[in-house]
Design an enzyme around this catalytic site. Structure first.
Site, PDB file in Angstrom:
ATOM      1  N   CYS A 150       2.540   2.893  -1.380  1.00  0.00           N
ATOM      2  CA  CYS A 150       2.877   2.352  -0.058  1.00  0.00           C
ATOM      3  C   CYS A 150       1.792   2.643   0.958  1.00  0.00           C
ATOM      4  O   CYS A 150       1.537   1.842   1.868  1.00  0.00           O
ATOM      5  CB  CYS A 150       4.187   2.952   0.419  1.00  0.00           C
ATOM      6  SG  CYS A 150       4.171   4.760   0.523  1.00  0.00           S
ATOM      7  N   HIS A 283       7.600   7.438   2.618  1.00  0.00           N
ATOM      8  CA  HIS A 283       7.202   6.032   2.552  1.00  0.00           C
ATOM      9  C   HIS A 283       6.338   5.673   3.752  1.00  0.00           C
ATOM     10  O   HIS A 283       6.588   6.143   4.870  1.00  0.00           O
ATOM     11  CB  HIS A 283       8.456   5.158   2.530  1.00  0.00           C
ATOM     12  CG  HIS A 283       8.240   3.734   2.129  1.00  0.00           C
ATOM     13  ND1 HIS A 283       7.363   3.349   1.137  1.00  0.00           N
ATOM     14  CD2 HIS A 283       8.801   2.577   2.586  1.00  0.00           C
ATOM     15  CE1 HIS A 283       7.403   2.033   1.001  1.00  0.00           C
ATOM     16  NE2 HIS A 283       8.260   1.545   1.872  1.00  0.00           N
ATOM     17  N   ASN A 303       7.688  -3.946   5.596  1.00  0.00           N
ATOM     18  CA  ASN A 303       7.766  -3.138   4.386  1.00  0.00           C
ATOM     19  C   ASN A 303       6.873  -3.741   3.300  1.00  0.00           C
ATOM     20  O   ASN A 303       6.296  -4.818   3.486  1.00  0.00           O
ATOM     21  CB  ASN A 303       9.228  -3.048   3.910  1.00  0.00           C
ATOM     22  CG  ASN A 303       9.505  -1.818   3.085  1.00  0.00           C
ATOM     23  OD1 ASN A 303       8.591  -1.137   2.618  1.00  0.00           O
ATOM     24  ND2 ASN A 303      10.771  -1.512   2.880  1.00  0.00           N
TER      25      ASN A 303
END
Length: 337
Positions: A150, A283, A303
Site C-alpha cells: 500500500c 495501511h 484506497n
C-alpha cells in the site's frame, strides 16, 4: 429444469433483490444469518473463490458467517456508513492486514525528507468542501492485489497528482519499480511512505506503469533510467497534530499520502464512516479532499483495493475525530522534478 436448480435460482434472485435494496437506500436490510450458506455460494461464484479442500471451504464459511454478523452489527449503528459483503468476506481481519495492506512499523530509510509539524491556527476563511478529483489531478483507482505494498500506491498516487498539478497531465507511475528496486522497504512485505520517496531520489527517477507493469510480487530489479518519466525533487514527512491545519495543507500542497488503521474499513460499501478505531497503523492511503454531508464533515480517501471497493474505490471517514488514527507522524508528500 431440475426443481432444486429452480429453487436455487429463485432464492438467489431474492438475495439479489435484498442486495439491490441495500444499495438503493441509506441503510441496507440486515443479512439473514439463516441464509448464510446461500450468501456464501453466491460469494464464491461472484469472486471466483477456489478452495483446496472441503475442510478449507468449511473454515472459510465459518469466517464468512462471522463477518456478515459483524456487518449486521455495523449496519445497525446510528451513522450513514453502509457495509456489505465484498471479496474480503471469507478472510479474518488479520489475514486482510497481512495480504492487502503493507504499512511497515518502525523507522526505515535514510530520512532525507524534511519533517514538518502540522499544527497551529487554521486559515479563517476555508472552503466548506474541496476535492482534487474535480480538478482532474487524481489518477484512476488501482488494486494492489495480494501484495502488502500500500505504501507505494499511496506514495506514487501523491506523486502522480504532483505531476498533474505541475504539468497539467495525468500519468500512471510504476509501483512495480518500487517493489523490485527499493531495497530499503520490503516489497510485498511492507514499507513506509517517505522511504519510497527517498528511494526514488536514490534511483534517480521513476518509470511509467506501461514501461514497468505491476505484477503484485517481487521480481528482479529491471530498472531502465532512460525510461524515467519524473523524479522526486524534495520530500516531506508530516507530523499531523491538527485536522483543520491538515485541510489547509491538502489545499495548498496537493493530495497527501497518509497512514491509517484499515481494519474497520475492510467491508465498507458507502457513506461516511463515523466509527473507525486505531489499534495500530497498518495501511497507507491517499487523502484527496473533504466535504460535509447532512452536517457531518468528512475526509475523502483514495484506497488501493480496486474500483469495486467502497465508493468507486474511495472511502469517506468522519473529519475532526482522528478517524482510523489518521492523525500521526507518517503522512508524506513530495515535489516532482
Amino acid at each position: 429444469m431440475n426443481k432444486l436448480l429452480i429453487l436455487f435460482l429463485l432464492l438467489n434472485a431474492a438475495l439479489t433483490r435484498q442486495d439491490n435494496h441495500a444499495s438503493a437506500n441509506n441503510k441496507p436490510m440486515l443479512y439473514n444469518i439463516n441464509s448464510a450458506p446461500l450468501y456464501f455460494e453466491k460469494f464464491i461464484t461472484q469472486y471466483n473463490k477456489q478452495y483446496k479442500s472441503e475442510d478449507e471451504k468449511k473454515y472459510r464459511y465459518n469466517i464468512f458467517r462471522h463477518n456478515i454478523e459483524s456487518i449486521n452489527q455495523k449496519n445497525s449503528r446510528n451513522d450513514s456508513a453502509v457495509y456489505k459483503i465484498n471479496r474480503f468476506a471469507d478472510m479474518p481481519k488479520n489475514e486482510i492486514v497481512i495480504r492487502h495492506t503493507g504499512l511497515a512499523s518502525g523507522e526505515l530509510g535514510l530520512n532525507f525528507c524534511e519533517t514538518i509539524v502540522v499544527d497551529g491556527p487554521a486559515q479563517r476563511q476555508r472552503p466548506v468542501s474541496f476535492d482534487w478529483r474535480s480538478m482532474n489531478k487524481i489518477t484512476s483507482v488501482k488494486d494492489q492485489g495480494m501484495c502488502g505494498a500500500c505504501w507505494r500506491f499511496a506514495s506514487l498516487g501523491a506523486l502522480e497528482s504532483q505531476y498533474a498539478i505541475k504539468y497539467d497531465r495525468l500519468i500512471d507511475l510504476s509501483e512495480q519499480q518500487l517493489v523490485d528496486c527499493d531495497f530499503v522497504d520490503m516489497g510485498c512485505d511492507g514499507g513506509l511512505i517517505h522511504t519510497a520517496y527517498e528511494q526514488i531520489m536514490k534511483m534517480g527517477g521513476v518509470e511509467q506503469e506501461f514501461d514497468y507493469s505491476y505484477k503484485a510480487e517481487r521480481q528482479p530489479c529491471a530498472l531502465k533510467p532512460h525510461k524515467f518519466a519524473t523524479g522526486v525533487r524534495n520530500c516531506y514527512r508530516y507530523v499531523i497534530l491538527n485536522e483543520e491545519r491538515l485541510e489547509d495543507l491538502l489545499r495548498y500542497v496537493g493530495p497527501i499520502a497518509i497512514a491509517v488503521d484499515a481494519v474497520d474499513l475492510t467491508d465498507y460499501y458507502g457513506g461516511i464512516v463515523s466509527f473507525c478505531e486505531n489499534n495500530g497503523l497498518n495501511h497507507a492511503v491517499l487523502l484527496v479532499g473533504y466535504g460535509v454531508e447532512n452536517n457531518v464533515p468528512y475526509w475523502i480517501i483514495k484506497n488501493s483495493w480496486g474500483s469495486d471497493y467502497g465508493e468507486d474505490g474511495y472511502v469517506r471517514v468522519r473529519r475532526g475525530v482522528n478517524s482510523c488514527g489518521m492523525i500521526n507522524e507518517l503522512a508524506s508528500s513530495a515535489q516532482v522534478v
